[in-house]
Design a protein around this motif. Structure first.
Motif, PDB file in Angstrom:
ATOM      1  N   THR A   1      31.929  48.473  43.235  1.00  0.00           N
ATOM      2  CA  THR A   1      30.695  49.010  43.497  1.00  0.00           C
ATOM      3  C   THR A   1      30.409  50.045  42.201  1.00  0.00           C
ATOM      4  O   THR A   1      30.838  51.086  41.987  1.00  0.00           O
ATOM      5  CB  THR A   1      30.601  50.174  44.658  1.00  0.00           C
ATOM      6  N   ALA A   2      29.296  49.626  41.718  1.00  0.00           N
ATOM      7  CA  ALA A   2      28.898  50.288  40.309  1.00  0.00           C
ATOM      8  C   ALA A   2      28.164  51.407  40.805  1.00  0.00           C
ATOM      9  O   ALA A   2      27.910  52.571  39.975  1.00  0.00           O
ATOM     10  CB  ALA A   2      28.198  49.336  39.531  1.00  0.00           C
ATOM     11  N   TYR A   3      27.343  51.563  42.030  1.00  0.00           N
ATOM     12  CA  TYR A   3      26.535  52.348  42.246  1.00  0.00           C
ATOM     13  C   TYR A   3      25.948  52.336  43.753  1.00  0.00           C
ATOM     14  O   TYR A   3      25.887  51.275  44.431  1.00  0.00           O
ATOM     15  CB  TYR A   3      25.082  52.159  41.791  1.00  0.00           C
ATOM     16  N   SER A   4      26.148  53.362  44.590  1.00  0.00           N
ATOM     17  CA  SER A   4      25.596  53.359  45.901  1.00  0.00           C
ATOM     18  C   SER A   4      24.936  54.579  46.327  1.00  0.00           C
ATOM     19  O   SER A   4      25.437  55.681  46.022  1.00  0.00           O
ATOM     20  CB  SER A   4      27.174  53.052  46.917  1.00  0.00           C
ATOM     21  N   ASN A   5      23.974  54.544  47.100  1.00  0.00           N
ATOM     22  CA  ASN A   5      23.191  55.610  47.644  1.00  0.00           C
ATOM     23  C   ASN A   5      22.490  55.231  48.875  1.00  0.00           C
ATOM     24  O   ASN A   5      21.817  54.349  49.170  1.00  0.00           O
ATOM     25  CB  ASN A   5      21.809  55.655  46.616  1.00  0.00           C
ATOM     26  N   ASP A   6      22.911  56.114  50.029  1.00  0.00           N
ATOM     27  CA  ASP A   6      22.500  55.976  51.482  1.00  0.00           C
ATOM     28  C   ASP A   6      21.572  56.858  51.341  1.00  0.00           C
ATOM     29  O   ASP A   6      20.724  57.052  52.443  1.00  0.00           O
ATOM     30  CB  ASP A   6      23.452  56.352  52.365  1.00  0.00           C
ATOM     31  N   MET A   7      20.748  57.540  50.300  1.00  0.00           N
ATOM     32  CA  MET A   7      19.781  58.255  50.381  1.00  0.00           C
ATOM     33  C   MET A   7      19.771  59.511  51.248  1.00  0.00           C
ATOM     34  O   MET A   7      18.929  60.030  51.544  1.00  0.00           O
ATOM     35  CB  MET A   7      18.447  57.482  50.971  1.00  0.00           C
TER      36      MET A   7
ATOM     37  N   PHE B   1      20.847  51.550  49.274  1.00  0.00           N
ATOM     38  CA  PHE B   1      20.852  50.912  47.963  1.00  0.00           C
ATOM     39  C   PHE B   1      22.125  50.745  47.395  1.00  0.00           C
ATOM     40  O   PHE B   1      22.922  51.727  47.288  1.00  0.00           O
ATOM     41  CB  PHE B   1      20.016  51.515  46.919  1.00  0.00           C
ATOM     42  N   ASN B   2      22.763  49.601  46.935  1.00  0.00           N
ATOM     43  CA  ASN B   2      23.832  49.384  46.608  1.00  0.00           C
ATOM     44  C   ASN B   2      24.000  48.361  45.240  1.00  0.00           C
ATOM     45  O   ASN B   2      23.310  47.531  45.305  1.00  0.00           O
ATOM     46  CB  ASN B   2      24.943  48.702  47.428  1.00  0.00           C
ATOM     47  N   LEU B   3      24.568  48.644  44.246  1.00  0.00           N
ATOM     48  CA  LEU B   3      24.879  47.775  43.125  1.00  0.00           C
ATOM     49  C   LEU B   3      26.339  47.534  42.995  1.00  0.00           C
ATOM     50  O   LEU B   3      27.215  48.129  42.624  1.00  0.00           O
ATOM     51  CB  LEU B   3      24.390  48.375  41.945  1.00  0.00           C
ATOM     52  N   THR B   4      26.695  46.088  43.185  1.00  0.00           N
ATOM     53  CA  THR B   4      28.188  45.699  42.941  1.00  0.00           C
ATOM     54  C   THR B   4      28.056  44.853  41.823  1.00  0.00           C
ATOM     55  O   THR B   4      27.307  43.797  41.578  1.00  0.00           O
ATOM     56  CB  THR B   4      28.450  44.915  44.120  1.00  0.00           C
ATOM     57  N   VAL B   5      29.319  44.933  41.023  1.00  0.00           N
ATOM     58  CA  VAL B   5      29.440  44.122  39.630  1.00  0.00           C
ATOM     59  C   VAL B   5      30.815  43.644  39.840  1.00  0.00           C
ATOM     60  O   VAL B   5      31.774  44.043  40.490  1.00  0.00           O
ATOM     61  CB  VAL B   5      29.426  45.319  38.506  1.00  0.00           C
ATOM     62  N   SER B   6      31.027  42.557  39.245  1.00  0.00           N
ATOM     63  CA  SER B   6      32.225  41.800  38.993  1.00  0.00           C
ATOM     64  C   SER B   6      33.172  42.478  38.251  1.00  0.00           C
ATOM     65  O   SER B   6      32.772  43.300  37.225  1.00  0.00           O
ATOM     66  CB  SER B   6      32.008  40.349  38.424  1.00  0.00           C
ATOM     67  N   THR B   7      34.548  42.356  38.606  1.00  0.00           N
ATOM     68  CA  THR B   7      35.650  42.930  37.390  1.00  0.00           C
ATOM     69  C   THR B   7      36.522  41.853  36.999  1.00  0.00           C
ATOM     70  O   THR B   7      36.650  40.666  37.767  1.00  0.00           O
ATOM     71  CB  THR B   7      36.371  43.898  38.327  1.00  0.00           C
ATOM     72  N   CYS B   8      37.214  42.080  35.963  1.00  0.00           N
ATOM     73  CA  CYS B   8      38.134  40.738  35.361  1.00  0.00           C
ATOM     74  C   CYS B   8      39.240  41.568  35.029  1.00  0.00           C
ATOM     75  O   CYS B   8      39.112  42.331  33.840  1.00  0.00           O
ATOM     76  CB  CYS B   8      37.261  40.028  34.415  1.00  0.00           C
ATOM     77  N   VAL B   9      40.293  41.065  35.147  1.00  0.00           N
ATOM     78  CA  VAL B   9      41.607  41.616  34.619  1.00  0.00           C
ATOM     79  C   VAL B   9      42.129  40.236  33.994  1.00  0.00           C
ATOM     80  O   VAL B   9      42.549  39.570  34.589  1.00  0.00           O
ATOM     81  CB  VAL B   9      42.567  41.991  35.531  1.00  0.00           C
ATOM     82  N   ALA B  10      42.261  40.192  32.691  1.00  0.00           N
ATOM     83  CA  ALA B  10      42.602  39.263  31.905  1.00  0.00           C
ATOM     84  C   ALA B  10      44.063  38.982  32.245  1.00  0.00           C
ATOM     85  O   ALA B  10      45.019  39.741  32.010  1.00  0.00           O
ATOM     86  CB  ALA B  10      42.380  39.189  30.547  1.00  0.00           C
ATOM     87  N   PRO B  11      44.498  37.649  32.336  1.00  0.00           N
ATOM     88  CA  PRO B  11      46.080  37.305  32.467  1.00  0.00           C
ATOM     89  C   PRO B  11      46.359  37.189  31.053  1.00  0.00           C
ATOM     90  O   PRO B  11      45.751  37.495  30.079  1.00  0.00           O
ATOM     91  CB  PRO B  11      46.003  36.014  32.938  1.00  0.00           C
ATOM     92  N   CYS B  12      47.814  37.171  30.902  1.00  0.00           N
ATOM     93  CA  CYS B  12      48.492  37.149  29.700  1.00  0.00           C
ATOM     94  C   CYS B  12      47.930  35.893  29.149  1.00  0.00           C
ATOM     95  O   CYS B  12      48.386  34.779  29.313  1.00  0.00           O
ATOM     96  CB  CYS B  12      49.710  37.487  29.691  1.00  0.00           C
ATOM     97  N   GLN B  13      47.287  36.160  27.772  1.00  0.00           N
ATOM     98  CA  GLN B  13      46.762  34.589  27.027  1.00  0.00           C
ATOM     99  C   GLN B  13      48.063  33.948  26.510  1.00  0.00           C
ATOM    100  O   GLN B  13      49.175  34.360  26.153  1.00  0.00           O
ATOM    101  CB  GLN B  13      46.033  35.289  25.648  1.00  0.00           C
ATOM    102  N   GLY B  14      47.777  32.602  26.942  1.00  0.00           N
ATOM    103  CA  GLY B  14      48.832  31.699  26.531  1.00  0.00           C
ATOM    104  C   GLY B  14      50.117  31.669  27.575  1.00  0.00           C
ATOM    105  O   GLY B  14      50.885  30.518  27.386  1.00  0.00           O
ATOM    106  N   ASP B  15      50.018  32.500  28.574  1.00  0.00           N
ATOM    107  CA  ASP B  15      51.080  32.367  29.724  1.00  0.00           C
ATOM    108  C   ASP B  15      50.493  31.169  30.887  1.00  0.00           C
ATOM    109  O   ASP B  15      49.919  31.873  31.816  1.00  0.00           O
ATOM    110  CB  ASP B  15      51.172  33.710  30.561  1.00  0.00           C
ATOM    111  N   PHE B  16      50.463  29.957  30.617  1.00  0.00           N
ATOM    112  CA  PHE B  16      49.815  28.982  31.289  1.00  0.00           C
ATOM    113  C   PHE B  16      50.614  28.975  32.700  1.00  0.00           C
ATOM    114  O   PHE B  16      49.805  28.413  33.766  1.00  0.00           O
ATOM    115  CB  PHE B  16      49.830  27.724  30.494  1.00  0.00           C
ATOM    116  N   ASP B  17      51.777  29.095  32.599  1.00  0.00           N
ATOM    117  CA  ASP B  17      52.633  28.937  33.932  1.00  0.00           C
ATOM    118  C   ASP B  17      52.624  30.200  35.006  1.00  0.00           C
ATOM    119  O   ASP B  17      53.268  30.175  35.940  1.00  0.00           O
ATOM    120  CB  ASP B  17      54.017  28.393  33.820  1.00  0.00           C
TER     121      ASP B  17
END
Length: 686
Positions: free
Chosen positions: A439-445, A623-639
């Protein structure tokens, strides 16, 4: 009226039918409604009787067009009917299990004398108009005293029917259909004035159906004839055909189409999109030339060649004509598993696509998936055939921070290419690379919202946005302003000027100008995707369901800007409200409206009353604003074992020169650049 015998001892299926005085006379039944009216599992027949001296004497028609009326059947005598020889309406009941298919005159067993009496019955159609599972009858009585459209509603506990008159005027014919997709049967009515359709609003307190009438805007005040319905364009909505020539009078059917006339059959497309007004709109340009639409007395709607598209058989003054429905040439795209909107980093995206040609075949190899990373050039790959019109689409793995757009395409054997979305690559689908959301922003007024602002324009006199504990208002039976906020735990919301307890709704609604509520500016740069949600209140006395003047509706407009408010894009324009009125929740992908998510994203909520001729109110809460988050895996660690080692190198080498999970930089090819990245990450993941 007598039934035909075939041979041997077979009984008459239809009994001898006698006039009111018991004498044999000339029946004038004009229409029939066939349904199981007594619930025994066998269909019965209701005839509506057509009383008029208009067709007395002998009338002749050149049916085969040979220039004379000397052929058998071309001249018919129709003696005048007097009151003593009147038939009136008749209900024939099927004897059912004891003698199926054999009918008897129910007389007044199920219908009252008033329901049987007919002055000039021209239309009857069966249907369950009040949704109780029993067959009712809609019938028209026209041209003389007592003309109206009535519903005979089948009683729940007795054998009879209850009559409800739903329209007067000069009705002549009609048909039933669910025009607005709410599951209730509506009516289309041909009238000597302008034609109309009647939407079924549901039942009153006594269980009888209620209707609201809407004039078909381009219908003419003329003497139309029959009505037929059917989904002519296969869009899931029922369309309507109204023919133009009354078939019972010779002067209405000139022998030459060169005779002076003003009548033409109308073919109306159902364009329902939420508003009850303007549902039927004549298809333009005309799908049949205007000259060929003259002099139709009736039309049958059926799929003649079994291609799934309804064709027309027109009975006209000059003969019978068949019009075959030519399906549009196109390719339809659908997604059996849904349209993918998100994917994890380092994970290839695969989904099924149905590519359905119409009017041709799909050229081999042209069904493709197309994608772009961070606004770059589109790359593409062929869809893999799964048999028939089903394909598999596959996109490579993408990484955190990459903005991915995609669409599918194919070419028809006619040489024309098609895409989904239809105007791609101008409009595309988004693929958010994420591992979660926040949740990037939330306002119940509830707290004072100093970061929100109000701008009033156009000489607004009342109705400016205010953050308050709402005080409700009503107009008649309609709640015009909310009496509480949208959340169960809170008390405050933004509304367009709070009312005063006991005061009229008109004292605090929006008047004259426009009031706008603006959100703070949000930094969404670097965010793969964002979703905005809010609760909204809306009322306008001109808007459906209470209002009936759609041209004067004041919409509640919600917009988003990517440049801090210099330019705006509409997220939604609200023009209807629920019954009973209440807070409604809405949610939208911000990326679907903006070309990219920026550091200057802002939202605006605007309502006007221009001209000042209605009660108009709005509200915003939660009013609510939700954004995606992304935690990158270790690059090259395919397995996924948290170590980049020889096993991962083997995966990369196996994909060398192609597209796959080892494409670490997303350029579409596994090559030396990806090898360099993998080697730089060699060892235990941090």
């Amino acid at each position: 009226m007598v039934a035909h015998r075939r041979r041997g001892d077979e009984v008459e299926r239809i009994p001898d039918l006698f006039a009111r005085n018991g004498s044999v006379a000339n029946p004038r039944f004009c229409d029939a409604a066939i349904a199981d009216y007594n619930g025994d599992g066998y269909v019965d027949i209701f005839y509506t009787d057509y009383d008029t001296p208009e067709t007395s004497g002998t009338l002749c028609y050149d049916i085969n067009g040979d220039g004379d009326t000397n052929d058998a059947g071309e001249c018919q005598q129709s003696p005048a009917e007097d009151a003593a020889l009147d038939y009136d309406n008749k209900l024939l009941l099927n004897r059912g299990a004891t003698n199926p298919g054999v009918f008897y005159d129910a007389s007044t067993v199920m219908l009252t004398s008033a329901q049987i009496t007919s002055g000039f019955g021209n239309m009857a159609v069966a249907g369950d108009f009040n949704g109780d599972g029993r067959a009712d009858i809609a019938r028209i009585n026209t041209l003389i005293t007592g003309q109206d459209v009535s519903i005979y509603v089948k009683n729940a506990s007795t054998a009879g029917f209850t009559t409800k008159s739903i329209a007067t005027g000069q009705p002549y014919h009609g048909d039933k259909a669910d025009l607005n997709g709410d599951g209730r049967l509506d009516l289309v009515i041909v009238d000597d004035g302008q034609d109309k359709y009647m939407l079924n609003n549901g039942n009153d307190a006594t269980g009888l159906p209620t209707f609201t009438s809407y004039t078909i805007a381009d219908s003419l005040p003329e003497f139309g004839n029959s009505t037929q319905v059917g989904d002519l364009d296969n869009d899931g909505r029922v369309d309507v055909i109204i023919t133009d020539v009354d078939a019972d009078l010779g002067p209405f059917c000139p022998q030459s189409t060169g005779a002076a006339h003003s009548r033409r059959t109308h073919i109306y497309r159902n364009v329902f999109a939420g508003s009850p007004s303007g549902i039927l709109d004549e298809i333009t340009p005309l799908i049949i030339p205007a000259g060929e639409l003259d002099w139709w007395t009736d039309v049958a709607v059926m799929d003649i060649n079994g291609d799934g598209w309804l064709d027309l058989v027109a009975g006209t003054c000059t003969g019978i004509f068949v019009y075959m429905n030519v399906p549009p040439v196109t390719i339809g795209f659908s997604f059996p598993d849904g349209v993918p909107a998100t994917s994890g980093p380092g994970v290839a995206t695969s989904f099924r696509v149905r590519v359905t040609p119409q009017g041709g075949t799909v050229v081999a190899g042209t069904a493709r998936i197309n994608w772009s990373v961070n606004g770059g050039a589109f790359q593409n790959a062929a869809l893999s055939s799964l048999g028939g019109d089903l394909y598999q689409a596959a996109m490579p793995a993408f990484q955190c921070g990459q903005a991915v757009r995609w669409y599918v395409s194919a070419q028809l054997s006619t040489g024309t290419g098609y895409t989904s979305p239809s105007n791609a690559p101008t409009t595309t689908n988004s693929l958010g690379i994420q591992t979660g959301s926040a949740t990037a922003y939330s306002n119940d007024m509830e707290a004072t919202a100093s970061d929100w602002s109000v701008v009033n324009q156009g000489g607004l006199t009342t109705g400016a946005w205010a953050q308050v504990v709402p005080v409700g208002a009503t107009s008649g039976t309609n709640a015009t302003a909310p009496a509480a906020d949208a959340s169960s735990a809170g008390t405050r919301a933004w509304v367009t000027q709070n009312g005063t307890s006991g005061a009229a709704a008109t004292t605090s609604d929006v008047d004259v100008g426009t009031t706008r509520l603006l959100s703070p500016v949000f930094d969404l740069s670097g965010v793969a995707s964002a979703t905005v949600s809010y609760a909204r209140w809306y009322f306008c006395s001109d808007a459906p369901p209470a209002g009936a003047t759609p041209a004067e509706v004041d919409p509640f407009v919600i917009e988003v800007s990517g440049d801090g408010g210099t330019t705006w894009t509409v997220l939604e324009s609200v023009t209807t409200y629920p019954t009973p009125n209440a807070w409604a929740r809405a949610s939208f992908s911000v990326g679907s409206a903006l070309p990219q998510l920026t550091s200057q994203v802002r939202f605006r909520f605007s309502i006007s009353d221009t001209p000042d001729n209605s009660i108009t109110e709005a509200g915003i809460d939660d009013f609510n604003l939700t954004v995606s988050t992304c935690v990158a895996p270790c690059q090259g660690d395919f397995d996924g074992n948290d170590v980049v080692n020889g096993a991962d190198l083997g995966v990369l080498l196996a994909q060398w020169g192609s597209t796959g999970s080892a494409d670490l930089n997303g350029d579409g090819t596994v090559n030396g650049a990806d090898l360099g990245t993998l080697l730089s990450k060699w060892g235990t993941c941090p």
